[in-house]
Design an enzyme around this catalytic site. Structure first.
Site, PDB file in Angstrom:
ATOM      1  N   ARG A  50       0.851  -1.182   0.000  1.00  0.00           N
ATOM      2  CA  ARG A  50       0.000   0.000   0.000  1.00  0.00           C
ATOM      3  C   ARG A  50       0.891   1.239   0.000  1.00  0.00           C
ATOM      4  O   ARG A  50       1.191   1.821   1.045  1.00  0.00           O
ATOM      5  CB  ARG A  50      -0.926   0.000   1.223  1.00  0.00           C
ATOM      6  N   SER A 122     -12.331  -3.057   2.604  1.00  0.00           N
ATOM      7  CA  SER A 122     -12.377  -2.315   3.864  1.00  0.00           C
ATOM      8  C   SER A 122     -13.816  -1.978   4.217  1.00  0.00           C
ATOM      9  O   SER A 122     -14.552  -1.442   3.384  1.00  0.00           O
ATOM     10  CB  SER A 122     -11.559  -1.022   3.751  1.00  0.00           C
ATOM     11  N   LYS A 151      -3.311   7.233  12.072  1.00  0.00           N
ATOM     12  CA  LYS A 151      -4.184   8.324  11.639  1.00  0.00           C
ATOM     13  C   LYS A 151      -5.182   8.652  12.731  1.00  0.00           C
ATOM     14  O   LYS A 151      -5.397   7.871  13.657  1.00  0.00           O
ATOM     15  CB  LYS A 151      -4.909   7.970  10.344  1.00  0.00           C
TER      16      LYS A 151
END
Length: 209
Positions: A50, A122, A151
């Site tokens: 990713r 996801s 995050k």
């Protein structure tokens, strides 16, 4: 969904699934290829490439390296989002973001001669978990279970929610978000097929020196 084909693909996902997501920026002193080699050498059973900021030609070269490294170590290697790239480099599968279209992605894989492509998605709520039941998905990443380390901004779902999601889903649910070694037992006891993240794998790389 062809249940026999789905079971066949899911057998590649050895439980408990230890799912590592790449982030080369955590190791700026390493060449990306070296970082991927170290990621493949962790205890991960699944490695997802990713690296969304790379241009496609550079990403393809890195995906080729990752596919080769993971194959040699018996890891399942996934490419983020791009079905065609996964097919081109001989990856085991592709992971789709929540905005992705699982049915379109599966059809693209079938049309390209890779109906065996492992495919995940996801998800962030129970409606999306239920939608996965109607698809040809092999697993879902449910996030964030805990407060994400990488995050901020999304409220953690918690273990009670994870348990409920696992209880309504025949598709394997992998927990993502803030997963540390202290959380693993609780996540698995809640019914998750495994756990995923960036930080836990990065810590293994650091610990290995």
């Amino acid at each position: 969904m062809d249940p026999i084909a789905a079971i066949s693909r899911r057998e590649k996902l050895e439980r408990p699934i230890r799912y590592a997501i790449s982030d080369r920026h955590l190791f700026p002193d390493l060449k990306p290829e070296t970082y991927l080699a170290r990621l493949a050498a962790t205890s991960a059973t699944v490695v997802q490439l990713r690296e969304k900021d790379l241009e496609r030609s550079r990403l393809r070269r890195l995906a080729e390296v990752g596919s080769r490294l993971c194959r040699a170590r018996g890891r399942v290697f996934l490419v983020n989002s791009d079905v065609q790239l996964a097919i081109e480099v001989g990856a085991d599968g592709v992971h789709l973001p929540s905005s992705g279209n699982p049915e379109a992605a599966r059809q693209a894989a079938v049309d390209s001669g890779r109906p065996d492509l492992v495919m995940g998605w996801s998800v962030h709520d129970l409606d999306e978990v239920r939608a996965a039941e109607e698809s040809t998905l092999d697993y879902v990443l449910l996030a964030p279970v805990f407060s994400p380390i990488s995050k901020v901004g999304r409220r953690p779902l918690g273990l009670v929610f994870l348990r409920e999601a696992c209880g309504i889903s025949e598709v394997p649910v992998i927990a993502l978000g803030g997963i540390t070694s202290e959380h693993v037992d609780a996540v698995l006891k809640a019914g998750a097929a495994g756990f995923a993240g960036i930080s836990w794998a990065a810590q293994e790389i650091r610990n290995a020196g």
